[in-house]
Enzyme design. Structure first.
Site, PDB file in Angstrom:
ATOM      1  N   CYS A 381       3.803  -5.757  39.293  1.00 32.22           N
ATOM      2  CA  CYS A 381       3.203  -6.037  40.302  1.00 32.22           C
ATOM      3  C   CYS A 381       4.192  -6.863  41.710  1.00 32.22           C
ATOM      4  O   CYS A 381       4.959  -5.767  41.945  1.00 32.22           O
ATOM      5  CB  CYS A 381       2.173  -6.832  39.903  1.00 32.22           C
ATOM      6  N   HIS A 507      -0.380  -3.526  35.848  1.00 34.24           N
ATOM      7  CA  HIS A 507      -0.189  -4.241  34.966  1.00 34.24           C
ATOM      8  C   HIS A 507      -0.945  -4.024  33.245  1.00 34.24           C
ATOM      9  O   HIS A 507      -1.461  -3.464  32.955  1.00 34.24           O
ATOM     10  CB  HIS A 507      -1.371  -5.665  34.667  1.00 34.24           C
ATOM     11  N   GLU A 509       0.467  -5.174  30.588  1.00 31.24           N
ATOM     12  CA  GLU A 509       0.173  -5.924  29.782  1.00 31.24           C
ATOM     13  C   GLU A 509      -1.676  -6.058  28.686  1.00 31.24           C
ATOM     14  O   GLU A 509      -2.039  -6.928  28.208  1.00 31.24           O
ATOM     15  CB  GLU A 509       0.586  -7.432  30.456  1.00 31.24           C
TER      16      GLU A 509
END
Length: 541
Positions: A381, A507, A509
């Site tokens: 990001c 993102h 994650e």
């Protein structure tokens, strides 16, 4: 009939309700049940999207674009049931919904009150999660018993068995049994008081889970059970886990929690298959490699601010049998001390997302250090935007290249605001949010990692790469290997002549699990492991 489990917490905050709830969900799924998870938060913010990470940790984003509590990250990492905007409600959302109904005249002139109107709204959002294809709904109540903010939620779940049937509802209370070193003993009084407060509200817990540093003796469990009006076997010990959070589900099984839940709710199930989690712990206890990764962020000193980042690194380490030592580096400190003094010796560098100008130049310096030293680099990001800024300044020679988020007068706005974002005045829920598709170029590291031509990843940002500069970057060696399907939005950038230099606008994650590491985190850790191996001295023949 859908079964409901309500999880509350007492004595102190941050006691681990989210992780415990997620572990219960995982164990019930391992028994073949269909589980849905839900978090009810007592704060008045409509969602955590506008809250500082120092206040509430990371904001966890779902596929549908909902900005939610970080505990939903635990839910997704441990369980398979889908999460949606119905999986997280706050006091702000509940009251906003009730007020909007009142403004529309839906209460027919009645006086709108906490009971029954607010509690009815809370019950309706609980009921909604359990309406389709689900055996068990686990609802975690945020905050601590005794907080004034939590009272409407506690009152609502007290009422819930009246409509769902007492035999279909189970109350689990998570509490703390502190160990006083000076006295050399565990103290059960805080737990007694916490359960007493819960019973005054009208809720008798069916199972008590006791967080503790030291093992609770049989006598102490009997004492807790007596004062809390429970059978002794319903007092479950949950000792602190110094090794890994993935020990928690196995610990709860060893204490018979899942079996008690099934018995009390009348659920006939198979024995749980825990092989995947036993394998995870085996890999963690028997690593083949050890590597170090620096996470350079604005909120590095607050562990929960990058919770999913750290978990995703662990998942990639599990995948590659690697033990990962994470260094949490303040990006502002790099501005003061320079990257060499803080980043030397790390095998990989990761720059995560964030908001605000503080520490941006430190992130840019970290990117340059990784690029010039050949250290595997992963930008996420804002980390991708910093990589573009660094490359524009130091490779393309674009003086003062920057993002208009931080320098509105930059002569080279390589990162800029989307046109549709320019007129937005409200901060909450107005970014580019949720799952968005991307097309991957081949050959590329990203395509190799994913093994697919297209992917869908979750976003949370306002600013994008400025396409006016795209050809200049391509001419100077930066590859755009992931874009939106129409080619307009840049999703992934890479450098070919580098061990691993990859940065993404989304993102990743948020889509990593301990049983299935995210492909990009796995690729990054693999490159970091290879670099570590190449730097180690070879044994003499």
């Amino acid at each position: 009939m859908t079964k409901h489990i309500f999880v509350t917490g007492g004595v102190v905050s941050s006691i681990g309700k989210g992780l415990t709830s997620a572990s219960i969900g995982m164990l019930l799924e391992a028994r073949g049940l269909r589980v849905r998870m839900q978090k009810l938060d007592p704060y008045i913010n409509v969602d955590p999207g506008t809250m500082s990470p120092y206040q509430h940790g990371e904001v966890y984003v779902l596929d549908d674009g909902s900005e939610t509590d970080l505990d939903l990250g635990h839910y997704e990492r441990f369980t398979e049931g889908p999460l949606t905007r119905d999986s997280n409600y706050t006091t702000g959302q509940i009251y906003l919904s009730v007020i909007e109904k009142e403004r529309k005249g839906q209460f027919l002139g009645k006086t709108v009150q906490v009971i029954p109107h607010i509690t009815d709204e809370i019950k309706s959002v609980i009921r909604k999660v359990g309406e389709k294809d689900v055996d068990v709904v686990i609802t975690e109540i945020g905050g601590t018993v005794g907080d004034i903010e939590s009272l409407p939620f506690l009152e609502a779940i007290r009422q819930y068995p009246l409509i769902a049937g007492k035999e279909n509802c189970l109350f689990i209370h998570l509490t703390l049994v502190p160990y006083l070193k000076a006295a050399g003993e565990l103290k059960t009084k805080p737990t007694q008081h916490s359960v007493g407060q819960l019973r005054q509200i009208g809720i008798q817990p069916d199972i008590l889970i006791c967080r503790c540093e030291q093992s609770i003796s049989r006598d102490e469990r009997e004492k807790i059970a007596l004062f809390c009006n429970l059978p002794t076997q319903a007092v479950i010990e949950e000792r602190d886990k110094d090794f890994s959070i993935y020990e928690v589900p196995l610990s709860l099984v060893s204490n018979g929690l899942d079996e008690q839940i099934c018995q009390r709710l009348g659920l006939s199930t198979q024995a749980p298959n825990l092989d995947p989690y036993n394998d995870i712990l085996h890999r963690l206890r028997n690593p083949k490699h050890e590597i170090s990764i620096a996470v350079v962020g604005k909120y590095a000193e607050h562990k929960d601010a990058y919770k999913s980042i750290y978990e995703s690194l662990d998942h990639a380490g599990i995948h590659h049998h690697a033990q990962i030592r994470v260094g949490r580096i303040q990006s502002a400190d790099i501005e003061d001390e320079g990257p060499e003094s803080l980043l030397a010796g790390y095998d990989g560098i990761l720059v995560p997302g964030g908001f605000g100008e503080r520490g941006i130049e430190g992130k840019v310096q970290a990117v340059r250090y990784a690029r010039e030293k050949g250290i595997p680099f992963f930008g996420i990001c804002l980390g991708m935007q910093c990589a573009v800024i660094e490359y524009g300044r130091n490779v393309l020679g674009l003086d003062r290249a920057h993002s208009t988020e931080f320098d509105k007068d930059t002569p080279h706005p390589v990162i800029c605001l989307l046109n549709e974002q320019r007129e937005i005045t409200h901060k909450g829920g107005t970014m580019r949010l949720g799952s968005q598709p991307a097309v991957l170029a081949k050959p590329s590291r990203s395509h190799t990692s994913y093994g697919s031509d297209t992917v869908a990843e979750r976003h949370r940002h306002r600013y994008e790469f400025n396409n006016v500069y795209r050809q200049q970057f391509i001419d100077h060696g930066l590859q755009f290997t992931g874009t939106s399907p129409d080619g307009e939005l840049v999703e992934i950038v890479e450098l070919v002549d580098h061990p691993w230099f990859l940065a993404v606008q989304f993102h990743p994650e948020f889509k990593s699990k301990p049983t299935k590491a995210h492909p990009l985190f796995a690729g990054f850790v693999e490159a970091t492991t290879q670099r570590r191996a190449s730097r180690q001295p070879k044994p003499n023949p």
